[in-house]
Design a protein around this motif. Structure first.
Motif, PDB file in Angstrom:
ATOM      1  N   TYR A 119       0.814  -1.221   0.000  1.00  0.00           N
ATOM      2  CA  TYR A 119       0.000   0.000   0.000  1.00  0.00           C
ATOM      3  C   TYR A 119       0.845   1.266   0.000  1.00  0.00           C
ATOM      4  O   TYR A 119       0.323   2.363   0.072  1.00  0.00           O
ATOM      5  N   LEU A 120       2.176   1.085  -0.052  1.00  0.00           N
ATOM      6  CA  LEU A 120       3.069   2.245   0.061  1.00  0.00           C
ATOM      7  C   LEU A 120       2.810   3.290  -1.037  1.00  0.00           C
ATOM      8  O   LEU A 120       2.756   4.490  -0.777  1.00  0.00           O
ATOM      9  N   GLY A 121       2.608   2.810  -2.240  1.00  0.00           N
ATOM     10  CA  GLY A 121       2.361   3.712  -3.370  1.00  0.00           C
ATOM     11  C   GLY A 121       1.124   4.560  -3.144  1.00  0.00           C
ATOM     12  O   GLY A 121       1.107   5.768  -3.413  1.00  0.00           O
ATOM     13  N   TYR A 122       0.092   3.908  -2.615  1.00  0.00           N
ATOM     14  CA  TYR A 122      -1.148   4.646  -2.355  1.00  0.00           C
ATOM     15  C   TYR A 122      -0.927   5.717  -1.292  1.00  0.00           C
ATOM     16  O   TYR A 122      -1.484   6.806  -1.351  1.00  0.00           O
ATOM     17  N   ILE A 123      -0.087   5.357  -0.291  1.00  0.00           N
ATOM     18  CA  ILE A 123       0.200   6.339   0.772  1.00  0.00           C
ATOM     19  C   ILE A 123       0.933   7.544   0.189  1.00  0.00           C
ATOM     20  O   ILE A 123       0.642   8.683   0.522  1.00  0.00           O
ATOM     21  N   TYR A 124       1.857   7.265  -0.736  1.00  0.00           N
ATOM     22  CA  TYR A 124       2.608   8.364  -1.346  1.00  0.00           C
ATOM     23  C   TYR A 124       1.694   9.327  -2.101  1.00  0.00           C
ATOM     24  O   TYR A 124       1.861  10.538  -2.057  1.00  0.00           O
ATOM     25  N   ILE A 125       0.745   8.751  -2.827  1.00  0.00           N
ATOM     26  CA  ILE A 125      -0.109   9.640  -3.644  1.00  0.00           C
ATOM     27  C   ILE A 125      -1.317  10.177  -2.865  1.00  0.00           C
ATOM     28  O   ILE A 125      -2.025  11.053  -3.355  1.00  0.00           O
ATOM     29  N   ALA A 126      -1.521   9.642  -1.663  1.00  0.00           N
ATOM     30  CA  ALA A 126      -2.707  10.044  -0.900  1.00  0.00           C
ATOM     31  C   ALA A 126      -2.822  11.557  -0.682  1.00  0.00           C
ATOM     32  O   ALA A 126      -3.910  12.116  -0.891  1.00  0.00           O
ATOM     33  N   PRO A 127      -1.733  12.253  -0.283  1.00  0.00           N
ATOM     34  CA  PRO A 127      -1.884  13.702  -0.054  1.00  0.00           C
ATOM     35  C   PRO A 127      -2.358  14.434  -1.314  1.00  0.00           C
ATOM     36  O   PRO A 127      -3.237  15.282  -1.255  1.00  0.00           O
ATOM     37  N   TYR A 128      -1.774  14.043  -2.472  1.00  0.00           N
ATOM     38  CA  TYR A 128      -2.164  14.715  -3.704  1.00  0.00           C
ATOM     39  C   TYR A 128      -3.625  14.409  -4.049  1.00  0.00           C
ATOM     40  O   TYR A 128      -4.411  15.300  -4.390  1.00  0.00           O
ATOM     41  N   VAL A 129      -3.972  13.122  -3.926  1.00  0.00           N
ATOM     42  CA  VAL A 129      -5.348  12.733  -4.276  1.00  0.00           C
ATOM     43  C   VAL A 129      -6.336  13.421  -3.335  1.00  0.00           C
ATOM     44  O   VAL A 129      -7.383  13.926  -3.765  1.00  0.00           O
ATOM     45  N   ALA A 130      -5.982  13.464  -2.054  1.00  0.00           N
ATOM     46  CA  ALA A 130      -6.873  14.125  -1.085  1.00  0.00           C
ATOM     47  C   ALA A 130      -7.044  15.601  -1.459  1.00  0.00           C
ATOM     48  O   ALA A 130      -8.162  16.125  -1.468  1.00  0.00           O
ATOM     49  N   GLY A 131      -5.924  16.257  -1.790  1.00  0.00           N
ATOM     50  CA  GLY A 131      -5.987  17.668  -2.190  1.00  0.00           C
ATOM     51  C   GLY A 131      -6.831  17.841  -3.438  1.00  0.00           C
ATOM     52  O   GLY A 131      -7.652  18.757  -3.527  1.00  0.00           O
ATOM     53  N   LEU A 132      -6.633  16.936  -4.396  1.00  0.00           N
ATOM     54  CA  LEU A 132      -7.388  17.007  -5.650  1.00  0.00           C
ATOM     55  C   LEU A 132      -8.892  16.876  -5.388  1.00  0.00           C
ATOM     56  O   LEU A 132      -9.700  17.627  -5.927  1.00  0.00           O
TER      57      LEU A 132
END
Lengths: 425, 294
Positions: B7-20
């Motif tokens: 799930y590491l990849g998802y954690i990395y992109i989570a801030p951007y996706v949340a902001g989006l």
């Protein structure tokens, strides 16, 4: 003397204790306002003093005038507004037409010493019988002239429109073609035309009973014609010439600083904003309201300059009321705030500052003109954004020769009536 | 990636996706819904169907005026800015002395350009008693009313935008530097002139970048706000009253967020249609590496 000091000390302590008794816990509050540097400093100092006195902490949130309405609107829409807010008087009906948009300050009459305001002053802060905003000061539009420029032209400061009009050719001859005895562009042109129409009709723009325009289109066209007379006679520069500086406030305009534009119609409380930028040796003096022939009244545009309101969503409305009372009525708050918001409306504040010599005589002189002048009650809807836009747009089109005075007047009457439609009960 | 790290990849992109989602997707969808409502920001939105759009296209003269001003502004700004950015990029592509200093100097306005301070500076420069009129006076030319004359005001605002050509220029410069030098050598040996080399080698090879800049600059020009707001506040006679100013006034001054949302969506559709047209036309004039077209 010592006994007197002791008694005052006991009285102050008792006052503080009495009001603190109602709110026993220390609260964390926020207060928002707009203003300039001097107001920011004074208010922060007052919040510090009042916070320490009542055991609360108050986080300041301040901005300039520009954009503050938008900020407050967004905060209120999101329910994140400050506990105490400086609210412009015309905004009250925008945010609280039913009286429920802000806390009803009558609910806190045990904390706020409301007897420092007259019933007339308090009614200005009421919406639907609820006290939504406490008037901080009373202000109005006053005519101000650059005495030095008039003296250079060999003239006295004018006290009538006839004298102002007569000054124009003398200015051109003795000082130069680019000298004008008065200035009225954009919003000031609207205020000038409104003043003339109010003088002629004895009525405010808006009839509060019917929520429609009180002037006929002919009456308004007549006032617009007076504005054009001033342009034609070289008393004021044309709208187009004024716009050559871009969206620049008059007090930032070099022509104002140099005394080339030698008069304006401004809020009395902003006297120093206009006198400070003048080149050294220039003196700005407020004069009584200039009247046109056939005036029924001076048509003074007098109103509560701004109010303090408490959020209806505040978790600590009583603590907020304590701080509000301290800022406006208690010696420590009054001393710190001084005249950062003009001459205070609160009797306690006014008396304390006059006794301390903290009110500058020229500011008092300008305010006395406002308070002594006659005119109908001013509706806050005069400053409704849509009403202003309609008035401004039509007058601008007239000033640029796109439409005649009659068409402009009719457009204003129709447009303002349209804008007020939603507010009819 | 496997085991504990799946799930590491998802954690990395989570801030951007949340902001989006929070700052872009939600307001985007919400504004679409609000465009069909009567919403004053303070009370519950009231569904009014297509009323806002009907009013926009049938009874709103200000919208009509603002839309035409916006289109003129965009069609004036984008070509001038791109042409200027390309011209400067070509000049800065030569090996001149202190070239890096020039490159930086030309890029600086773009860093400052969007700021309020520069808009204020622009106001002073073009004011009646400003620098430009002072310079014109040196040549005996009468002062020009840049802001007060509706014929001049939009042009003056346009110049501010064009002056901020730095970012487009840097992208052009990078593209120019990536052109294979052997092509220039071959053309020179064949006796091609500088203009022929530019017209038939440079220009076709940088068309992807021209296309990119065209899209970006068009989108940005449609969203211009700071310049006209600070310099002229949309005047005189609404001659600089771009649609973003109208949206802002409707939303935050007239408290008509529903109507403002409808205008914003019309603006969005216009930008989208123009972008699609640009993409469609790009097949005819944009050349990519490996492209088989002649």
């Amino acid at each position: 003397m010592k006994r007197l000091q002791k008694n005052i000390t006991i009285l102050l302590a008792a006052t503080a204790l009495a009001s603190t008794a109602a709110v026993s816990h220390a609260a964390e509050l926020r207060m928002s306002w707009w203003g300039g540097d001097s107001r920011h400093k004074a208010t922060q100092e007052a919040l510090k003093v009042c916070g320490e006195k009542h055991g609360h902490t108050i986080k300041p949130e301040f901005t300039g005038w520009s954009g503050h309405l938008e900020k407050v609107t967004t905060q209120i829409a999101g329910g994140t507004e400050a506990d105490i807010m400086q609210i412009n008087w015309p905004w009250l009906p925008l945010f609280s037409f039913t009286g429920d948009g802000f806390a009803n300050l009558y609910d806190y009459k045990d904390i706020i010493e409301l007897d420092n305001w007259t019933p007339e002053q308090l009614s200005a802060g009421e919406m639907n019988g609820k006290l939504n905003g406490l008037p901080v000061s009373t202000t109005g539009r006053v005519y101000m002239f650059n005495k030095t420029t008039f003296e250079k032209a060999g003239l006295d400061v004018p006290t009538t429109w006839a004298e102002v009009i007569a000054a124009a050719p003398v200015f051109k001859e003795k000082l130069g073609e680019d000298y004008y005895p008065f200035d009225a562009s954009t919003l000031n042109a609207v205020m000038l035309v409104s003043n003339i129409a109010t003088q002629k009709t004895g009525k405010d723009l808006i009839d509060p009973e019917t929520m429609t325009v009180a002037w006929s289109a002919d009456e308004l066209a007549d006032a617009i014609g007076f504005y054009q007379t001033l342009v034609d006679q070289g008393v004021i520069q044309s709208w187009k010439a004024g716009a050559a500086e871009g969206n620049m406030a008059l007090h930032e305009n070099p022509k104002w600083s140099r005394g080339q534009l030698a008069g304006s119609y401004e809020w009395d409380s902003t006297y120093f904003k206009y006198s400070d930028p003048l080149e050294e040796g220039n003196e700005l003096v407020p004069v009584g309201i200039l009247k046109v022939d056939g005036a029924q009244t001076e048509g003074v545009y007098r109103k509560a300059s701004m109010t303090f309101a408490i959020s209806r969503n505040s978790d600590n409305p009583q603590a907020a009321a304590q701080i509000l009372n301290c800022l406006l009525n208690e010696p420590e708050g009054i001393a710190a705030m001084a005249t950062a918001r003009g001459l205070p409306a609160s009797r306690a504040a006014s008396e304390q500052l006059i006794e301390a010599g903290a009110i500058k005589p020229i500011l008092k002189q300008a305010n006395d003109i406002i308070m002594a002048s006659t005119g109908p009650a001013v509706s806050p809807f005069n400053e409704h954004p849509d009403v202003r836009t309609v008035f401004l747009d039509a007058l601008e089109m007239f000033a640029y020769g796109q439409i005649d005075a009659e068409t402009a007047a009719q457009e204003i009457v129709d447009g303002v009536n349209d804008a007020l439609e939603d507010y009819k009960s | 990636m496997g085991g504990d790290n799946k799930y590491l990849g998802y954690i990395y992109i989570a801030p951007y996706v949340a902001g989006l989602l929070i700052f872009t997707a939600f307001p985007f969808i919400a504004s679409f819904y609000l465009s069909f409502t009567d919403y004053d920001l303070l009370s519950t939105p009231k569904w009014v169907g297509l009323e806002n759009y009907q009013k926009l296209f049938t009874r709103d003269r200000t919208f009509e005026r603002s839309l035409s001003v916006t289109l003129i502004y965009v069609f004036m700004t984008v070509p001038i800015k791109l042409a200027f950015a390309l011209l400067i990029a070509v000049i800065l592509n030569y090996r001149l002395k202190a070239i890096n200093l020039f490159r930086t100097a030309y890029y600086v306005p773009s860093i400052l350009g969007g700021s309020i301070a520069i808009a204020v500076l622009w106001r002073y420069i073009f004011a009646e008693s400003g620098l430009v009129n002072m310079l014109l006076g040196v040549f005996g030319i009468e002062p020009i009313n840049w802001f007060g004359d509706p014929q001049n005001a939009l042009f003056t605002i346009t110049l501010l935008r064009c002056w901020q050509f730095g970012s487009a220029m840097v992208i052009f410069l990078a593209a120019l530097q990536s052109v294979d030098k052997s092509l220039y050598e071959a053309a020179a040996i064949d006796g091609a002139s500088q203009w022929q080399i530019f017209r038939h080698i440079t220009l076709p090879l940088i068309t992807p970048v021209i296309f990119f800049n065209l899209i970006m600059q068009t989108v940005q020009a449609f969203q211009e706000f700071n310049g006209p707001y600070i310099i002229t506040e949309g005047g005189p006679l609404k001659s600089t009253y771009l649609l973003p100013l109208y949206i802002y006034d409707k939303a935050f001054k007239s408290f008509d967020m529903g109507y403002a949302s409808a205008i914003a969506w019309v603006l969005f559709v216009i930008i989208m249609v123009l972008t699609l047209v640009a993409f469609w036309s790009s097949k005819k004039w944009v050349y990519y590496a490996g492209d088989k077209r002649s």
